[in-house]
Design an enzyme around this catalytic site. Structure first.
Site, PDB file in Angstrom:
ATOM      1  N   THR A   1       0.893  -1.198  -0.165  1.00 39.39           N
ATOM      2  CA  THR A   1      -0.058  -0.040  -0.073  1.00 39.39           C
ATOM      3  C   THR A   1       0.734   1.253   0.108  1.00 39.39           C
ATOM      4  O   THR A   1       2.007   1.348   0.659  1.00 39.39           O
ATOM      5  CB  THR A   1      -0.780   0.157   1.147  1.00 39.39           C
ATOM      6  OG1 THR A   1      -1.416   1.236   1.213  1.00 39.39           O
ATOM      7  CG2 THR A   1      -0.229  -0.015   2.479  1.00 39.39           C
TER       8      THR A   1
ATOM      9  N   ASP B   1      -8.673  -2.520  -1.208  1.00 32.79           N
ATOM     10  CA  ASP B   1      -9.266  -1.073  -2.026  1.00 32.79           C
ATOM     11  C   ASP B   1     -10.510  -0.900  -0.880  1.00 32.79           C
ATOM     12  O   ASP B   1     -11.213  -1.822  -0.637  1.00 32.79           O
ATOM     13  CB  ASP B   1      -9.662  -1.564  -3.100  1.00 32.79           C
ATOM     14  CG  ASP B   1      -9.987   0.061  -3.939  1.00 32.79           C
ATOM     15  OD1 ASP B   1      -9.104   0.559  -3.993  1.00 32.79           O
ATOM     16  OD2 ASP B   1     -10.998   0.292  -4.334  1.00 32.79           O
TER      17      ASP B   1
HETATM   18  P1  ITT Z   1      -3.435   2.057  -1.565  1.00 32.67           P
HETATM   19  O1  ITT Z   1      -4.244   1.997  -2.957  1.00 32.67           O
HETATM   20  O2  ITT Z   1      -1.915   2.327  -2.017  1.00 32.67           O
HETATM   21  O3  ITT Z   1      -3.543   1.063  -0.711  1.00 32.67           O
HETATM   22  P2  ITT Z   1      -5.147   4.599  -1.205  1.00 32.67           P
HETATM   23  O4  ITT Z   1      -4.994   5.465  -0.143  1.00 32.67           O
HETATM   24  O5  ITT Z   1      -5.135   5.050  -2.472  1.00 32.67           O
HETATM   25  O6  ITT Z   1      -3.999   3.501  -0.958  1.00 32.67           O
HETATM   26  P3  ITT Z   1      -7.626   3.345  -1.272  1.00 32.67           P
HETATM   27  O7  ITT Z   1      -7.821   3.547  -2.694  1.00 32.67           O
HETATM   28  O8  ITT Z   1      -8.096   1.939  -0.788  1.00 32.67           O
HETATM   29  O9  ITT Z   1      -6.300   3.500  -0.838  1.00 32.67           O
HETATM   30  O10 ITT Z   1      -8.514   4.182  -0.513  1.00 32.67           O
HETATM   31  C1  ITT Z   1      -9.586   5.144  -0.909  1.00 32.67           C
HETATM   32  C2  ITT Z   1      -9.528   6.384   0.003  1.00 32.67           C
HETATM   33  O11 ITT Z   1     -10.833   6.126   0.741  1.00 32.67           O
HETATM   34  C3  ITT Z   1      -8.359   6.575   1.033  1.00 32.67           C
HETATM   35  O12 ITT Z   1      -7.446   7.343   0.131  1.00 32.67           O
HETATM   36  C4  ITT Z   1      -8.969   7.422   2.062  1.00 32.67           C
HETATM   37  O13 ITT Z   1      -9.025   8.731   1.648  1.00 32.67           O
HETATM   38  C5  ITT Z   1     -10.435   6.732   2.058  1.00 32.67           C
HETATM   39  N1  ITT Z   1     -10.190   5.607   3.231  1.00 32.67           N
HETATM   40  C6  ITT Z   1     -10.156   4.440   3.251  1.00 32.67           C
HETATM   41  N2  ITT Z   1      -9.975   3.934   4.399  1.00 32.67           N
HETATM   42  C7  ITT Z   1     -10.392   4.694   5.338  1.00 32.67           C
HETATM   43  C8  ITT Z   1     -10.431   4.784   6.607  1.00 32.67           C
HETATM   44  O14 ITT Z   1     -10.155   4.057   7.494  1.00 32.67           O
HETATM   45  N3  ITT Z   1     -10.765   6.380   7.195  1.00 32.67           N
HETATM   46  C9  ITT Z   1     -10.856   7.137   6.381  1.00 32.67           C
HETATM   47  N4  ITT Z   1     -10.773   7.243   4.960  1.00 32.67           N
HETATM   48  C10 ITT Z   1     -10.312   5.938   4.573  1.00 32.67           C
END
Ligand code: ITT
Length: 199
Positions: free
Chosen positions: A9, A69
């Site tokens: 990640t 994701d």
């Molecule tokens: P990776 O793909 O490299 O893992 P990312 O931040 O791009 O990192 P995602 O696409 O899965 O990951 O995440 C989508 C977004 O949703 C993330 O950037 C956060 O803004 C939000 N998000 C995910 N989990 C969260 C959480 O536990 N609390 C708050 N926001 C969250």
């Protein structure tokens, strides 16, 4: 038994939450951070995006590796930002979501949920396993709290005890007890504990 597992990640907050949960609950497990800028495929479901990410991660890693994701889904906004959560966070942020919901005053209509698909690639067999996590809640009226990351300052998880603090107002451990991430990692942990992977 010694278990080494990689979490690929680019998001350090996600990694810290996963490490705290998994290392605390799987005896002998060391979680390593594979810092990677994974490709974000535009797809209809988190599972499709996660499968695409895990394919890329598996090519970068000699061991078993998992990715996730995640997204925030707001039914009154037809599920937005959903699979677009990362881009929307970069472009609009929490303030943008609050603006889109400025006319939605009835608490029940401010319902929302976080969902996550955690995808594990097992090197020995080439298998991919998916573990879903989900937490229901509501979108707060304003941003509150300094902890967490992403949409945490505007998300209040449903709580039978009546807590109305956002994830950003809860401590790290308290969020980790109820979060979507922990729900999916609990299933991953059970899978590892059953000895079903390569250990
Ligand atoms: P990776 O793909 O490299 O893992 P990312 O931040 O791009 O990192 P995602 O696409 O899965 O990951 O995440 C989508 C977004 O949703 C993330 O950037 C956060 O803004 C939000 N998000 C995910 N989990 C969260 C959480 O536990 N609390 C708050 N926001 C969250």
């Amino acid at each position: 038994m010694v278990i080494t597992l990689h979490f690929a990640t680019g998001n350090a907050h996600k990694f810290e939450e996963a490490r705290a949960y998994l290392e605390g609950s799987v005896h002998g497990l060391t979680l390593k951070h594979l810092k990677a800028n994974l490709p974000e495929l535009q797809a209809d479901t988190l599972a499709e995006v996660a499968r695409y990410k895990v394919d890329a991660a598996a090519r970068m890693c000699a061991d078993d590796v998992f990715v996730e994701d995640a997204g925030l889904f707001v039914p009154v906004l037809n599920g937005f930002p959903g699979v677009f959560s990362a881009e929307v966070m970069r472009m609009l942020g929490c303030k943008g979501i609050l603006k889109l919901m400025a006319d939605v005053t009835e608490p029940a209509r401010r319902a929302a949920y976080f969902e996550v698909c955690t995808c594990l690639f097992i090197k020995r067999t080439g298998e991919v396993k998916e573990f879903m996590g989900h937490v229901d809640g509501t979108i707060s009226i304003e941003e509150r709290g300094k902890g967490g990351f992403g949409y945490d300052p505007i998300f209040i998880s449903d709580d039978p005890a009546g807590n109305t603090r956002t994830f950003a107002e809860m401590g790290f451990e308290e969020k980790n007890r109820v979060s979507h991430r922990t729900q999916s990692l609990r299933k991953l942990k059970d899978f590892l504990a059953a000895g079903a992977a390569s250990y």
